[in-house]
Design an enzyme around this catalytic site. Structure first.
Site: not given
Length: 640
Positions: A431, A504, A506, A508
Site C-alpha cells: 500500500e 499498514d 491500521d 485503512d
C-alpha cells in the site's frame, strides 16, 4: 416421497447385513474418514448424525440433538425407531452390536429399509467406534432401554436392558482417540453449527440442535425450517437486494429420484449456487448440476423468444448471462447415488442429468407463465448481463491490443524479481509509494517482487466486469500474476506461488486488505484454493534497549513484555505505517523469511465466506453494523 413411505417394512435384525470386518480401520483411518486432521475428527460426528438423518428421511425421526460434552466427547440423540436389538441371524449377536463392530453393516445396504440414505455408504457407526477410546450406544425400543459399551471398537460388555421407556430412539456417545487424532481432539462449535444448520435446511421439517456444554463455552443453537431449501435461499440472500420476494420453489419426484430446487435473483453480478445429493454438498458438481443449468438456460431463452424480449436477430442468452445474480439451491435424493471426483463430492449417475433437466424445466416453465412480472425481471436481468458481457469482451480486446495483459509488457510500477521459478517467487502487494520504496530497497531482488498500489482499489462486490477491467490497479495485479482472469483464468500460469498482501496495521490498511481479498475471492479464487495467498503481519511497535531491537505485533504482546520486564529501560516506537520503517527494518520484520510472520489465507467454508464478503462489502448497512459490533474484538484475526 410420502412422509411415511416404507412404514410397512419391518426394520429388524434381518435388514442388517454383515459385509466385512473392522481390523483395517485403526491401521488406515484416512481410507475411511479422509484424514486424521481436524477435518477427519469432525467427520466422525457426521457419520453418526447421518444414521439419524436416515431415520428422518424415512419419516420416523423428527428431532436430532448433537452435544459437545464437558469432557470433549460427542453425544448424538434422535427420536427414531431405535437401532434393532434383536439377534442378527448371520452372527447370532444383537443387530445393534453388529452395526457398531462390522463395516458396511447397516440398513443402508438393504433397499427395503431405507429408500434414500443420507451421507456416503454406511460404514459410519463401526468406523467411529474403531476410532474412539470409548463409545456407548443406548437404544429405546420395545418398551425397554438397551445399552452397550465399547473401547476402541472392542466390546466391553454385552447388550443389556438398563430400564424401560415408552418412547423410541438412539443415543450414541463417543470420545475420539488421541492416538489416532494426533493434531487435535477438540471440536469446533462453529464448524459443527454450520453443517447442522445446512442439514436443517436440506431436510425440511426436521428439528436439529447443537449444544456446547464445555466450561466457559456454553451455548446452544436449534434449527427447524418448514420452508427447507426455500428458506436456505432466503437465508443466503439476507444481506442482498432481491428482485422478487418469494424464491421459485420446485419439489418433485420421478423414477425414485427426488429433485428439489429453490432459486431467487438479486441485484448482484455473480451467482451463488450450492448443490447437494443425499445431503452431501457436491462441491465438484455433477450430473444434477448440468441438468439444472441446461434446463435453466433453455427455458429462459424459449420464454424470452416467445414473448419477443429477444428479437430474431438477437443472440441467445448464455448460461452465464441467465445465472448472473441468481442464488440457487439444488438438492436431489437418489436411492443409489454414485459419487466421483477427487473428494467424492461429484455426482456421477447418468440418469440424473435427464431427470433433473426434465423435472426442473417443466416446473420452471409453468412458473414463468403464471408469473409474467417476475419472468420479465428474470429475462431483463439476463439481457443486461449479456450487454455487460459484450462490453467486457470489447474492453478485453482493447486491452489485448494495447498488450496490457501480456507478460512481455508488465506494469511499469512492478519491481520484478530476477528468478523465473514461480515456486520460489513472491509478489508483495504494498500500500502506497513510500512503503513501496522501502520494500523495493529492502527486498531480496532474486525472489521478491513488489507491486505498489495507490489508495483503495475498486470494490468489486459492487462492480460489473467491464468496470473491473478498466481499473488500472486491478489490471496491474492480473498482469503481474500472469494468470489471466474470468473464464480464461489459468492458475498454472501464476508467476509467483506466494501472493503477499502487505498493508499498514491500521483501519485503512485493514480496509485495503479486505478489498484485495474480495477481488481475489471473486476473480482469482484458484490462487486462493492453491494456497498461494498470504497476509504479511508487520509489527506495531519497536522496543529499543541499547543496540537491541525487539518488534511487537500487537498491544497484547507489548503488555506481556512490559509485565515480564517491569524494570527494563527502553525507548518505544509505534509504527503508524510501513512507510515509517526504513528498508532494513522492513526487511528484518516483515519480508525476511527467517523472521517474518505470514498468515496463509484459507476459506474452510465458501458459503460462509461468501456471506461475510457480501455483508462487509455490499449495500446493506444494518447487517454489516451488527457483524462489526458482534466481532469487534476479533477483527484482527478475521480469516476470510
Amino acid at each position: 416421497m410420502s412422509e411415511h413411505e416404507g412404514h410397512n417394512v419391518d426394520y429388524g435384525a434381518e435388514q442388517i447385513q454383515v459385509l466385512e470386518g473392522l481390523e483395517a480401520v485403526r491401521k488406515r483411518p484416512g481410507m475411511y474418514i479422509g484424514s486424521t486432521s481436524e477435518e477427519g475428527l469432525h467427520h466422525l460426528v457426521w457419520e453418526i448424525v447421518d444414521n439419524s438423518i436416515d431415520e428422518a428421511l424415512a419419516g420416523y425421526a423428527t428431532h436430532i440433538e448433537v452435544i459437545i460434552e464437558e469432557d470433549e466427547s460427542i453425544t448424538v440423540v434422535d427420536d427414531g425407531r431405535g437401532i434393532p436389538v434383536d439377534t442378527q441371524k448371520n452372527t447370532g449377536r444383537p443387530a445393534v452390536e453388529t452395526v457398531f463392530t462390522t463395516l458396511h453393516a447397516g440398513g443402508k445396504f438393504d433397499g427395503d429399509s431405507y429408500q434414500v440414505s443420507g451421507g456416503l455408504h454406511g460404514v459410519g457407526a463401526a468406523v467411529v467406534n474403531a476410532l474412539a477410546t470409548n463409545l456407548t450406544v443406548t437404544v429405546k425400543r420395545h418398551g425397554n432401554v438397551y445399552q452397550q459399551k465399547y473401547e476402541r471398537g472392542q466390546i466391553l460388555e454385552d447388550l443389556e436392558i438398563i430400564g424401560d421407556s415408552d418412547s423410541t430412539g438412539t443415543t450414541v456417545n463417543f470420545s475420539p482417540d488421541p492416538a489416532i487424532f494426533i493434531d487435535t481432539t477438540t471440536f469446533d462449535y462453529s464448524r459443527l453449527k454450520g453443517r447442522i444448520r445446512e442439514l436443517a435446511f436440506l431436510n425440511k421439517g426436521l428439528s436439529i440442535s447443537i449444544e456446547d456444554r464445555r466450561e466457559g463455552q456454553e451455548q446452544k443453537d436449534s434449527y427447524h425450517y418448514e420452508g427447507g431449501i426455500k428458506s436456505y435461499v432466503q437465508y443466503l440472500n439476507e444481506d442482498k437486494e432481491v428482485l422478487f420476494d418469494e424464491p421459485v420453489y420446485i419439489n418433485t419426484i420421478n423414477e425414485g429420484v427426488q429433485v428439489e430446487i429453490a432459486l431467487q435473483y438479486t441485484t448482484e453480478y455473480r451467482e451463488t449456487f450450492l448443490s447437494f445429493a443425499n445431503n452431501i454438498h457436491t462441491h465438484e458438481g455433477g450430473t444434477h448440476e448440468s441438468g439444472f443449468r441446461a434446463g435453466l438456460t433453455r427455458v429462459i431463452n424459449d420464454y424470452a423468444r416467445n414473448m419477443e424480449f429477444l428479437k430474431d436477430n438477437d443472440d441467445n442468452l448464455t448460461g452465464d448471462d441467465v445465472r448472473e445474480g441468481m442464488t440457487a439451491i439444488l438438492s436431489i435424493k437418489h436411492p443409489e447415488p454414485q459419487f466421483e471426483g477427487q473428494t467424492k463430492t461429484k455426482l456421477g449417475n447418468s440418469d440424473v442429468r435427464g431427470i433433473t433437466n426434465r423435472l426442473f424445466s417443466a416446473g420452471f416453465e409453468e412458473f414463468l407463465l403464471e408469473n409474467p412480472q417476475i419472468a420479465k425481471v428474470i429475462v431483463d436481468k439476463g439481457i443486461l448481463a449479456a450487454q455487460a458481457r459484450k462490453a467486457a469482451r470489447r474492453a478485453r480486446e482493447m486491452t489485448r491490443q494495447k498488450n496490457v495483459l501480456e507478460i512481455s509488457n508488465l506494469p511499469g510500477k512492478l519491481a520484478d524479481c530476477s528468478s523465473n521459478d514461480p515456486e520460489k517467487c513472491e509478489l508483495f502487494i504494498v500500500e502506497g509509494d513510500s512503503a513501496g520504496g522501502s520494500a523495493k530497497q529492502g527486498r531480496s531482488r532474486m525472489y521478491q517482487a513488489i507491486l505498489p498500489i495507490r489508495g483503495k482499489i475498486l470494490n468489486v462486490e459492487k462492480a460489473s466486469m467491464d468496470r473491473i477491467l478498466s481499473n488500472e490497479e486491478i489490471r496491474s495485479l492480473f498482469t503481474a500474476m500472469g494468470t489471466g482472469f474470468g473464464s480464461e483464468f489459468d492458475v498454472t500460469k501464476a508467476r509467483y506461488h506466494k501472493l503477499i498482501i502487505m498493508t499498514d496495521a491500521d483501519v485503512d490498511g485493514a480496509h485495503i486488505r479486505t478489498l484485495l481479498l474480495t477481488l481475489i475471492f471473486r476473480y482469482m479464487r484458484p490462487v486462493l484454493e492453491a494456497g498461494y495467498v498470504y497476509v504479511a503481519n508487520p509489527p506495531l511497535y519497536q522496543v529499543k534497549q541499547g543496540r537491541r531491537e525487539i518488534y511487537m505485533n500487537s498491544d497484547e504482546e507489548l503488555e506481556a513484555w512490559q509485565t515480564e520486564n517491569p524494570d527494563a529501560r527502553y525507548t518505544l516506537q509505534r509504527y503508524k505505517g510501513l512507510g515509517e520503517m526504513n528498508d532494513d527494518q522492513l526487511w528484518d520484520t516483515t519480508m525476511n523469511p527467517q523472521n517474518r510472520r505470514l498468515q496463509r489465507v484459507t476459506y474452510d467454508d465458501a458459503e460462509e465466506a461468501d456471506q461475510v464478503m457480501s455483508m462487509l462489502m455490499g449495500d446493506e448497512v444494518e447487517p454489516r453494523r451488527e457483524f462489526i459490533e458482534e466481532n469487534a474484538t476479533f477483527v484482527e484475526n478475521l480469516d476470510i
